[in-house]
Design a protein around this motif. Sequence first.
Motif, mmCIF file in Angstrom:
data_model
loop_
_atom_site.group_PDB
_atom_site.id
_atom_site.type_symbol
_atom_site.label_atom_id
_atom_site.label_comp_id
_atom_site.label_asym_id
_atom_site.label_seq_id
_atom_site.Cartn_x
_atom_site.Cartn_y
_atom_site.Cartn_z
ATOM 1 N N ILE A 64 30.044 31.086 43.253
ATOM 2 C CA ILE A 64 30.805 30.824 44.521
ATOM 3 C C ILE A 64 30.247 31.534 45.700
ATOM 4 O O ILE A 64 30.365 32.647 45.628
ATOM 5 C CB ILE A 64 32.416 30.715 44.443
ATOM 6 N N CYS A 65 30.028 30.843 46.741
ATOM 7 C CA CYS A 65 29.884 31.466 48.155
ATOM 8 C C CYS A 65 30.971 30.991 49.073
ATOM 9 O O CYS A 65 31.340 29.872 49.339
ATOM 10 C CB CYS A 65 28.574 30.238 48.551
ATOM 11 N N VAL A 66 31.411 32.155 49.600
ATOM 12 C CA VAL A 66 32.502 32.052 50.686
ATOM 13 C C VAL A 66 32.281 32.876 51.776
ATOM 14 O O VAL A 66 31.546 34.002 51.666
ATOM 15 C CB VAL A 66 33.898 32.468 49.859
ATOM 16 N N HIS A 67 32.881 32.476 52.923
ATOM 17 C CA HIS A 67 32.828 33.370 54.033
ATOM 18 C C HIS A 67 33.932 34.678 53.691
ATOM 19 O O HIS A 67 35.068 34.490 53.190
ATOM 20 C CB HIS A 67 33.482 32.619 55.252
ATOM 21 N N GLY A 68 33.855 35.781 53.967
ATOM 22 C CA GLY A 68 34.529 37.101 53.804
ATOM 23 C C GLY A 68 35.903 36.800 54.225
ATOM 24 O O GLY A 68 36.919 36.981 53.799
ATOM 25 N N PHE A 69 35.732 36.255 55.819
ATOM 26 C CA PHE A 69 37.063 36.050 56.439
ATOM 27 C C PHE A 69 37.774 35.058 56.050
ATOM 28 O O PHE A 69 39.054 35.119 55.733
ATOM 29 C CB PHE A 69 36.768 35.780 57.878
ATOM 30 N N CYS A 70 37.378 33.743 55.693
ATOM 31 C CA CYS A 70 38.111 32.925 55.156
ATOM 32 C C CYS A 70 38.727 33.082 53.711
ATOM 33 O O CYS A 70 39.734 32.613 53.406
ATOM 34 C CB CYS A 70 37.142 31.634 54.981
ATOM 35 N N TYR A 71 37.979 33.815 52.851
ATOM 36 C CA TYR A 71 38.510 34.354 51.789
ATOM 37 C C TYR A 71 39.497 35.437 51.349
ATOM 38 O O TYR A 71 39.890 35.637 50.497
ATOM 39 C CB TYR A 71 37.284 34.353 50.551
ATOM 40 N N GLY A 72 39.555 36.128 52.786
ATOM 41 C CA GLY A 72 40.633 37.189 52.894
ATOM 42 C C GLY A 72 39.793 38.532 52.281
ATOM 43 O O GLY A 72 40.503 39.347 52.019
ATOM 44 N N VAL A 73 38.600 38.511 52.566
ATOM 45 C CA VAL A 73 37.831 39.841 52.023
ATOM 46 C C VAL A 73 37.523 40.696 53.102
ATOM 47 O O VAL A 73 36.847 40.346 54.247
ATOM 48 C CB VAL A 73 36.383 39.400 51.199
ATOM 49 N N TRP A 123 29.585 41.535 43.973
ATOM 50 C CA TRP A 123 30.817 41.194 44.475
ATOM 51 C C TRP A 123 31.450 40.152 43.284
ATOM 52 O O TRP A 123 30.713 39.240 42.899
ATOM 53 C CB TRP A 123 30.875 40.591 45.717
ATOM 54 N N LEU A 124 32.736 40.263 43.161
ATOM 55 C CA LEU A 124 33.363 39.162 42.124
ATOM 56 C C LEU A 124 34.400 38.261 43.196
ATOM 57 O O LEU A 124 35.097 39.064 43.632
ATOM 58 C CB LEU A 124 34.052 39.814 41.004
ATOM 59 N N CYS A 125 34.486 36.854 42.954
ATOM 60 C CA CYS A 125 35.456 36.268 43.443
ATOM 61 C C CYS A 125 36.945 36.746 42.539
ATOM 62 O O CYS A 125 36.694 37.418 41.530
ATOM 63 C CB CYS A 125 35.175 34.788 43.377
ATOM 64 N N TYR A 126 38.055 36.270 43.183
ATOM 65 C CA TYR A 126 39.404 36.510 42.752
ATOM 66 C C TYR A 126 39.434 36.294 41.071
ATOM 67 O O TYR A 126 40.033 36.770 40.446
ATOM 68 C CB TYR A 126 40.375 36.040 43.636
ATOM 69 N N ALA A 127 38.923 34.742 40.952
ATOM 70 C CA ALA A 127 39.096 34.387 39.794
ATOM 71 C C ALA A 127 38.280 35.128 38.752
ATOM 72 O O ALA A 127 38.730 35.273 37.489
ATOM 73 C CB ALA A 127 38.478 32.808 39.737
ATOM 74 N N CYS A 128 36.966 35.339 39.018
ATOM 75 C CA CYS A 128 36.150 36.276 37.932
ATOM 76 C C CYS A 128 36.648 37.546 37.761
ATOM 77 O O CYS A 128 36.691 38.126 36.591
ATOM 78 C CB CYS A 128 34.680 36.240 38.663
ATOM 79 N N ALA A 129 37.264 38.173 38.992
ATOM 80 C CA ALA A 129 37.751 39.346 38.756
ATOM 81 C C ALA A 129 38.799 39.633 38.132
ATOM 82 O O ALA A 129 39.314 40.669 37.205
ATOM 83 C CB ALA A 129 37.916 39.903 40.346
ATOM 84 N N ALA A 130 39.738 38.282 37.895
ATOM 85 C CA ALA A 130 41.001 38.469 36.927
ATOM 86 C C ALA A 130 40.409 37.789 35.657
ATOM 87 O O ALA A 130 41.241 37.558 34.810
ATOM 88 C CB ALA A 130 41.872 37.605 37.434
ATOM 89 N N LYS A 131 39.145 37.427 35.650
ATOM 90 C CA LYS A 131 38.608 36.970 34.117
ATOM 91 C C LYS A 131 39.158 35.700 33.742
ATOM 92 O O LYS A 131 39.400 35.306 32.660
ATOM 93 C CB LYS A 131 38.757 37.962 33.110
#
Length: 69
Positions: free
Chosen positions: A26-35, A42-50
């Motif tokens: 998944i590709c996201v803007h850091g600001f829009c995604y809250g990063v 880098w892992l998105c929230y879902a992948c970081a939570a497995k």
Amino acid sequence: MAMRSSLCQQPASLTDILLRCSECGICVHGFCYGVTEYSTPWLCYACAAKQKYPTCMVCMLVCCFGECL
């Protein structure tokens, strides 16, 4: 072709970079995604939570590999 956000379909800007999840892609803007801080890889929230099939926080659909079904 420039990489675009999976959420808003907009390219990176001078003030907001695009982050691509090392697992699902998944590709996201850091600001829009809250990063505000990130590391490589880098892992998105879902992948970081497995989460295998996370629910999209934008459209509320079940998603797989960074693309909504």
